[in-house]
Write an enzyme that holds these catalytic residues in place. Structure first.
Site, PDB file in Angstrom:
ATOM      1  N   GLY A  67       0.829  -1.221   0.000  1.00 38.84           N
ATOM      2  CA  GLY A  67       0.000   0.000   0.000  1.00 38.84           C
ATOM      3  C   GLY A  67       0.850   1.252   0.000  1.00 38.84           C
ATOM      4  O   GLY A  67       2.083   1.202  -0.088  1.00 38.84           O
ATOM      5  N   SER A  80      -3.729   6.703  13.852  1.00 40.73           N
ATOM      6  CA  SER A  80      -4.087   7.929  13.118  1.00 40.73           C
ATOM      7  C   SER A  80      -4.445   9.061  14.072  1.00 40.73           C
ATOM      8  O   SER A  80      -4.964   8.831  15.156  1.00 40.73           O
ATOM      9  CB  SER A  80      -5.299   7.617  12.216  1.00 40.73           C
ATOM     10  OG  SER A  80      -5.850   8.816  11.707  1.00 40.73           O
ATOM     11  N   ALA A  81      -4.192  10.277  13.648  1.00 40.72           N
ATOM     12  CA  ALA A  81      -4.560  11.473  14.434  1.00 40.72           C
ATOM     13  C   ALA A  81      -6.070  11.538  14.638  1.00 40.72           C
ATOM     14  O   ALA A  81      -6.547  12.229  15.536  1.00 40.72           O
ATOM     15  CB  ALA A  81      -4.091  12.718  13.701  1.00 40.72           C
ATOM     16  N   THR A  82      -6.786  10.788  13.826  1.00 38.62           N
ATOM     17  CA  THR A  82      -8.249  10.770  13.969  1.00 38.62           C
ATOM     18  C   THR A  82      -8.675  10.378  15.375  1.00 38.62           C
ATOM     19  O   THR A  82      -9.719  10.796  15.863  1.00 38.62           O
ATOM     20  CB  THR A  82      -8.848   9.772  12.952  1.00 38.62           C
ATOM     21  OG1 THR A  82      -8.349  10.070  11.666  1.00 38.62           O
ATOM     22  CG2 THR A  82     -10.345   9.805  12.963  1.00 38.62           C
ATOM     23  N   TYR A 142     -14.099   4.322  11.148  1.00 38.96           N
ATOM     24  CA  TYR A 142     -12.670   4.151  10.844  1.00 38.96           C
ATOM     25  C   TYR A 142     -11.844   4.606  12.049  1.00 38.96           C
ATOM     26  O   TYR A 142     -10.999   3.859  12.551  1.00 38.96           O
ATOM     27  CB  TYR A 142     -12.275   4.962   9.610  1.00 38.96           C
ATOM     28  CG  TYR A 142     -10.789   5.220   9.546  1.00 38.96           C
ATOM     29  CD1 TYR A 142     -10.270   6.457   9.937  1.00 38.96           C
ATOM     30  CD2 TYR A 142      -9.914   4.232   9.145  1.00 38.96           C
ATOM     31  CE1 TYR A 142      -8.908   6.681   9.925  1.00 38.96           C
ATOM     32  CE2 TYR A 142      -8.549   4.457   9.119  1.00 38.96           C
ATOM     33  CZ  TYR A 142      -8.055   5.687   9.512  1.00 38.96           C
ATOM     34  OH  TYR A 142      -6.703   5.912   9.511  1.00 38.96           O
ATOM     35  N   LYS A 187      -9.332   2.464  15.007  1.00 39.53           N
ATOM     36  CA  LYS A 187      -7.946   2.789  15.413  1.00 39.53           C
ATOM     37  C   LYS A 187      -7.872   2.896  16.939  1.00 39.53           C
ATOM     38  O   LYS A 187      -6.940   2.400  17.569  1.00 39.53           O
ATOM     39  CB  LYS A 187      -7.489   4.095  14.763  1.00 39.53           C
ATOM     40  CG  LYS A 187      -7.301   4.024  13.247  1.00 39.53           C
ATOM     41  CD  LYS A 187      -6.272   2.977  12.846  1.00 39.53           C
ATOM     42  CE  LYS A 187      -6.019   2.948  11.353  1.00 39.53           C
ATOM     43  NZ  LYS A 187      -5.047   1.919  10.956  1.00 39.53           N
TER      44      LYS A 187
HETATM   45  C1  WQD Z   1      -7.824  17.433   4.302  1.00 40.84           C
HETATM   46  C2  WQD Z   1      -8.502  18.802   4.209  1.00 40.84           C
HETATM   47  C3  WQD Z   1     -10.884  18.686   3.910  1.00 40.84           C
HETATM   48  C4  WQD Z   1     -10.656  16.821  -0.089  1.00 40.84           C
HETATM   49  C5  WQD Z   1      -8.276  11.830   6.510  1.00 40.84           C
HETATM   50  C6  WQD Z   1      -8.476  10.830   7.605  1.00 40.84           C
HETATM   51  C7  WQD Z   1      -7.162  10.529   8.278  1.00 40.84           C
HETATM   52  C8  WQD Z   1      -6.163  10.112   7.237  1.00 40.84           C
HETATM   53  C9  WQD Z   1      -5.994  11.219   6.218  1.00 40.84           C
HETATM   54  C10 WQD Z   1      -6.211   7.727   7.028  1.00 40.84           C
HETATM   55  C11 WQD Z   1      -9.819  18.879   4.983  1.00 40.84           C
HETATM   56  C12 WQD Z   1     -10.216  19.306   2.677  1.00 40.84           C
HETATM   57  C13 WQD Z   1     -10.329  17.380   1.141  1.00 40.84           C
HETATM   58  C14 WQD Z   1     -11.297  17.614  -1.065  1.00 40.84           C
HETATM   59  C15 WQD Z   1     -11.231  19.482   0.445  1.00 40.84           C
HETATM   60  N1  WQD Z   1      -6.594   8.930   6.598  1.00 40.84           N
HETATM   61  N2  WQD Z   1     -10.607  18.692   1.391  1.00 40.84           N
HETATM   62  N3  WQD Z   1     -11.571  18.928  -0.767  1.00 40.84           N
HETATM   63  O1  WQD Z   1      -9.930  14.370   6.331  1.00 40.84           O
HETATM   64  O2  WQD Z   1      -7.829  15.513   7.255  1.00 40.84           O
HETATM   65  O3  WQD Z   1      -7.885  13.052   7.082  1.00 40.84           O
HETATM   66  O4  WQD Z   1      -7.286  11.413   5.606  1.00 40.84           O
HETATM   67  O5  WQD Z   1      -5.389   7.456   7.873  1.00 40.84           O
HETATM   68  O6  WQD Z   1      -7.357   9.495   9.209  1.00 40.84           O
HETATM   69  O7  WQD Z   1      -9.341  11.388   8.579  1.00 40.84           O
HETATM   70  O8  WQD Z   1      -7.754  14.379   5.017  1.00 40.84           O
HETATM   71  O9  WQD Z   1      -7.173  14.966   2.720  1.00 40.84           O
HETATM   72  O10 WQD Z   1      -9.546  14.180   3.199  1.00 40.84           O
HETATM   73  O11 WQD Z   1      -8.811  16.455   3.967  1.00 40.84           O
HETATM   74  O12 WQD Z   1     -11.505  20.688   0.675  1.00 40.84           O
HETATM   75  O13 WQD Z   1     -11.636  17.163  -2.205  1.00 40.84           O
HETATM   76  O14 WQD Z   1      -8.826  19.066   2.843  1.00 40.84           O
HETATM   77  O15 WQD Z   1     -12.093  19.368   4.214  1.00 40.84           O
HETATM   78  O16 WQD Z   1      -9.937  20.179   5.526  1.00 40.84           O
HETATM   79  P1  WQD Z   1      -8.437  14.414   6.464  1.00 40.84           P
HETATM   80  P2  WQD Z   1      -8.332  14.946   3.647  1.00 40.84           P
END
Ligand code: WQD
Length: 331
Positions: free
Chosen positions: A10, A124-126, A148, A152
């Site tokens: 991955g 994850s920071a989640t 998800y 974690k």
């Molecule tokens: C980042 C920012 C969106 C897409 C997630 C998971 C985390 C990890 C990483 C697995 C946010 C904005 C996004 C788009 C946008 N995954 N955005 N338009 O949500 O911070 O984290 O992915 O481990 O666990 O929670 O990442 O890249 O989706 O979003 O405006 O088409 O970009 O609102 O502010 P996220 P993201």
């Protein structure tokens, strides 16, 4: 030393496998190609200049996993394999709980059965939920907004409780912030199946013309410019942090934030990408995305203090490396 890397084909697993091989470890990859491709194995070997042992298995399959432990001396595990689409996890909770929890249980049980006492877990920071930034490892976790994130939290708890009754067991829980970018060769990178959920791969596909424009999910957050703020970390920095975590494992449970400690807004990332690559990214602001929080970035002092590790690559490098991979990448 021989390390079992689950999900090693991955995005983060492949970059980490290369870092492990470069650091002199032998690598056994277990992956079912649910969210990766067979050609990744050859690319990992090409970039590392070393062979890996590969098993195409689903790590929720206890019998298949045990066969790996029976036939190989395994000194440690780095467990990446898991489903990670936040939005999908809301729609398909059972799929996420089954896959992500069972895989952790199967591997912890195998560690007990075959005497493997080094375990690095991809968290994850989640798990912090809507805590106050910057997130610190000692914080109480708040409910996440999605299954998800809960998988974690639960996997961290399973490994923590297992560690409590196995004094020789060393586990490192690595809480990733937002991994982006790609290996400098452009040969491997983040190639999500279908329309990307995450911001950076969406931007690179707009840059390539595969997608028309970026939709920015809300610009009314209480942040520097109203758009979401995240701690983006280069995937190679993340990979190198896993080697450091492995080398600093001590009996018990250690938790580390893996980020840069800096927050970047969506608009700031778009501008950084445009400046770094000389490309305009068209976008429109739309409604907020369910489950999103305003700000998420790390306090990274513990990893620096205890692992001697800190992120080295800046946002420009992240944008350049992400774009290079997208340009070269053929579906
Ligand atoms: C980042 C920012 C969106 C897409 C997630 C998971 C985390 C990890 C990483 C697995 C946010 C904005 C996004 C788009 C946008 N995954 N955005 N338009 O949500 O911070 O984290 O992915 O481990 O666990 O929670 O990442 O890249 O989706 O979003 O405006 O088409 O970009 O609102 O502010 P996220 P993201």
């Amino acid at each position: 030393m021989s390390i079992l890397v689950t999900g090693g084909a991955g995005y983060i697993g492949s970059h980490t496998s290369i870092a492990l091989l470069k650091a002199g470890y032998s690598v056994i990859i277990a992956d079912n190609f649910f969210n990766s491709r067979p050609e990744m194995i050859q690319k990992i070997e090409q970039l590392a200049g070393k062979k890996v042992i590969f098993y195409e298995v689903d790590v929720t399959n206890e019998q298949a996993v045990n066969q790996i432990f029976i036939h190989h001396q395994i000194d440690g595990i780095i467990h990446f394999a898991g489903l990670k689409a936040v939005g999908e996890s809301v729609k398909k909770p059972l799929k996420y709980y089954y896959n992500n929890i069972l895989s952790t249980l199967v591997l912890a049980k195998a560690c007990h059965k075959y005497g493997v006492d080094k375990f690095v877990f991809s968290s994850s920071a989640t798990v912090y939920g809507d805590n106050k930034v910057p997130f610190v490892e000692t914080m109480d976790l708040l409910p996440t907004t999605n299954p998800y994130g809960e998988t974690k939290v639960m996997s961290e708890r399973i490994l923590t409780d297992f560690g409590k009754v196995n004094p020789n067991f060393s586990v490192s829980l690595l809480r990733y912030f937002n991994p982006v970018g790609a290996h400098e060769s452009g040969l491997i990178g983040e190639a999500p199946n279908g329309i990307p959920n995450n911001l950076m791969p969406y931007i690179t596909q707009v840059a390539k013309g595969k997608l028309e424009r970026l939709r920015i999910f809300g610009n009314d957050y209480p942040t520097v410019d109203g758009t979401g703020v995240r701690d983006y970390i280069h995937v190679m920095d993340l990979a190198e942090a896993h080697v450091a975590a492995l080398e600093h494992l001590t009996p018990g449970v250690n938790i580390y934030n893996l980020g840069t400690g800096k927050g970047t807004s969506v608009l700031e990332l778009v501008k950084a990408f445009e400046d770094a690559n000389g490309i305009t990214i068209p976008y429109e602001v739309v409604a907020r995305r369910l489950g999103d929080i305003a700000e998420c970035y790390a306090d990274v002092s513990k990893a620096k203090r205890e692992l001697g590790w800190e992120a080295k690559r800046d946002i420009v490098t992240m944008c350049r490396d992400a774009w290079r991979f997208e340009r070269y990448y053929e579906e």
